[in-house]
Scaffold this motif. Structure first.
Motif: not given
Length: 211
Positions: A167-181
């Motif tokens: 789950i953490a990796i998925v959230l991190g991957s999405v944060s890169i795409v969305a540039t969401s801190r």
């Protein structure tokens, strides 16, 4: 999500952005790489706990079966000694030679009973986990059961850690795409909880009640 898939996603080119966004993405990618490494370690822990639980359960069952067989043979020797002693009592006029023979048979039966009760290993007599007497077999079976139960208590921790790391990796991957801190923070927070489960899986500092 497998580690190779995670690596592929990290290597995918991101949209062009500001230098701050690029720096954010680089740091996020490093963080995801660390999470992927920890996921692999948790998976190894889960596999090891599973193997140990299964192997020790089989060994404990086999050892208890051997213990039961020893008990049956010991009981038969005890009954034989009692019958022979009864024979001596019921035949007080038995010839000396026959009486001596029966007494020797009684002594052998009692010695066998004692050997079945405790028979330490000749190679390592001080090790209670070795040997083939009932005492040693019981100790070994209980030790194997303890190992099995410990592995069974470890396994859920590794499974929770694996799920949370993914789950953490998925959230991190999405944060890169969305540039969401905020998403990256949530990813690292989830990874931190997963790390606690993983560490507890290895050390078993906290165990379930009754486990």
């Amino acid at each position: 999500m497998e580690p190779m898939e995670i690596a592929d996603r990290i290597r995918e080119p991101a949209d062009e952005g500001t230098p701050a966004d690029d720096q954010f993405r680089r740091r996020a990618a490093i963080g995801i790489g660390v999470l992927a490494m920890l996921l692999a370690i948790a998976a190894l822990g889960a596999n090891g706990a599973t193997r140990e639980m299964i192997n020790d359960n089989i060994l404990a069952s086999d050892t208890w079966a051997f213990f039961q067989a020893k008990t049956i043979r010991q009981t038969s020797q005890q009954l034989a000694a009692v019958q022979l002693e009864g024979l001596l009592t019921s035949h007080p006029t038995m010839p000396p030679e026959a009486r001596a023979f029966v007494q020797q048979a009684i002594a052998r039966a009692k010695a066998t009973v004692a050997r079945y009760e405790s028979e330490p290993s000749l190679e390592d007599p001080s090790n209670p986990l070795k040997g083939e007497g009932r005492k040693e077999l019981r100790t070994r079976a209980e030790y194997l059961q303890h190992r099995r139960d410990r592995a069974a208590a470890q396994l859920p921790n590794f499974e929770y850690a694996e799920a949370l790391f993914q789950i953490a990796i998925v959230l991190g991957s999405v944060s890169i795409v969305a540039t969401s801190r905020p998403l990256l923070i949530a990813s690292f927070a989830t990874g931190s909880v997963a790390s606690l489960f993983m560490v507890n899986g290895f050390l078993l500092v906290v165990s379930r009640a009754g486990g």
